[in-house]
Enzyme design. Structure first.
Site, PDB file in Angstrom:
ATOM      1  N   CYS A   1      56.043 -11.689  41.257  1.00 44.85           N
ATOM      2  CA  CYS A   1      54.866 -12.332  40.660  1.00 44.85           C
ATOM      3  C   CYS A   1      53.689 -11.362  40.603  1.00 44.85           C
ATOM      4  O   CYS A   1      52.995 -11.279  39.592  1.00 44.85           O
ATOM      5  CB  CYS A   1      54.496 -13.577  41.463  1.00 44.85           C
ATOM      6  SG  CYS A   1      53.071 -14.478  40.796  1.00 44.85           S
TER       7      CYS A   1
ATOM      8  N   CYS B   1      55.799 -21.005  46.011  1.00 40.50           N
ATOM      9  CA  CYS B   1      54.916 -21.924  45.280  1.00 40.50           C
ATOM     10  C   CYS B   1      55.670 -22.858  44.347  1.00 40.50           C
ATOM     11  O   CYS B   1      55.280 -24.016  44.172  1.00 40.50           O
ATOM     12  CB  CYS B   1      53.860 -21.134  44.504  1.00 40.50           C
ATOM     13  SG  CYS B   1      54.492 -20.136  43.128  1.00 40.50           S
TER      14      CYS B   1
END
Length: 355
Positions: A100, A196
């Site tokens: 990410c 997440c």
């Protein structure tokens, strides 16, 4: 004219205080939140992502700074989620936060910020960026317990020159103190520790729900290939695992290897998961462009590991051989090995193989 900085806002205490600190320092601050996954409905029609965005928007209103929302769902799915799924299917254990950072936070997000005319981007991470001569370097945070430099070994010079991380100069307690002093409701918000996009932390269930590839049961074997029992699919296991194996052999056993082409999980004694040497691929260095000779460093084989003395040396195809001075527990393919000289982040790479 004030320098413009776009802060990545998560709605949490760190990014909120980062925005506050930069505003106090005289920057023209804009808060930007990325929507990177749809999320499950948790309240009426609101999803987890919607709540994060609303929380970030509320913080920006409290700080009296503009708020911008961007949609990076497609990029996140392509670069982070699909890679996460494929790595597990192929018997490796990836770190999605590193992917990410590489492709979303400091690539796609940076491009969006620059399109808004930003001079800098900022995050609430606990690390420090400093310019030394003609290079930008990354140093560990003031709060060693919260240090996040492990996640940044992929950073390039053309990204670092735009990056500010004001929280790296403070302890976590001080950051919470700042948030409380200025009346931010998030001052006591709990730190997020799960992946997440998998809030229940059940990565096996998530992979099953998000791939059309068949996840088949296979054999548990010992190091000689003797069948010990059945496993439910290699996506559920990682090197060093003991709990949740679903097999009783009358003694403690650990996952010592995963063989995807045979769909086998190798079990053995704990001593078998201690190794000293590995090969890393996709290597990046920050103080210099290329490793030319052997170098003594401290290295971490996962985010939560303690740094250990090691020697790194270049090998063919731009890869690096890492030799630890003492055996390390559960070196795992797909994780990242990251190098330091005291508080300076030297670089790192993805663990390709264990010798």
């Amino acid at each position: 004219m004030k320098k413009k900085v776009v802060v990545g806002m998560s709605g949490g205490v760190d990014s909120s205080v980062a925005a506050y600190l930069l505003k106090e320092q005289g920057y023209d601050v804009i808060g930007m939140t990325m929507k990177v996954f749809p999320g499950n409905k948790v309240c009426g029609n609101l999803t987890e992502s919607d709540i994060i965005i609303e929380n970030a928007k509320k913080v920006c209103e409290d700080l009296e700074i503009p708020f911008v929302k961007i949609d990076l769902i497609d990029e996140f799915r392509d670069k982070v989620v699909n890679n996460f799924i494929n790595e597990y299917i192929n018997g490796r254990t990836p770190n999605p936060c590193i992917a990410c950072n590489k492709y979303i936070k400091f690539d796609a997000f940076l491009k969006e910020a620059l399109n808004l005319g930003a001079d800098y981007i900022a995050t609430g991470h606990y690390s420090r960026v400093k310019k030394c001569d003609d290079r930008y370097l990354i140093f560990k945070a003031e709060d060693d317990k919260k240090d996040q430099t492990y996640m940044f070994y992929n950073m390039k010079q053309q990204q670092l020159k735009y990056l500010l991380m004001p929280c790296g100069n403070y302890t976590k307690d001080k950051i919470r103190e700042f948030a409380k002093e200025i009346g931010l409701e998030v001052h006591n918000k709990k730190d997020s520790e799960e992946i997440c996009f998998i809030p229940d932390n059940n990565h096996g269930k998530y992979i099953l729900s998000n791939t059309d590839k068949r996840i088949l049961p296979g054999n548990f074997v010992d190091k000689y290939g003797k069948v010990l029992g059945k496993h439910k699919g290699i996506i559920y296991y990682t090197i060093g695992q003991r709990k949740g194996l679903g097999i009783a052999l009358g003694k403690p056993v650990f996952v010592t290897d995963i063989i995807p082409n045979k769909n086998e999980i190798v079990l053995g004694e704990e001593k078998e998961i201690f190794k000293t040497e590995l090969i890393a691929k996709e290597v990046n260095f920050i103080p210099f462009d290329k490793l030319e000779n052997k170098m003594r460093v401290t290295a971490k084989i996962r985010y939560s590991a303690r740094p250990a003395l090691a020697t790194i040396e270049p090998v063919s195809s731009g890869k690096v051989k890492v030799v630890f001075h003492e055996k390390q527990r559960a070196i795992t393919k797909g994780q990242s090995v990251v190098f330091y000289l005291e508080n300076l982040l030297v670089g790192g790479g993805v663990i390709e193989s264990i010798i």
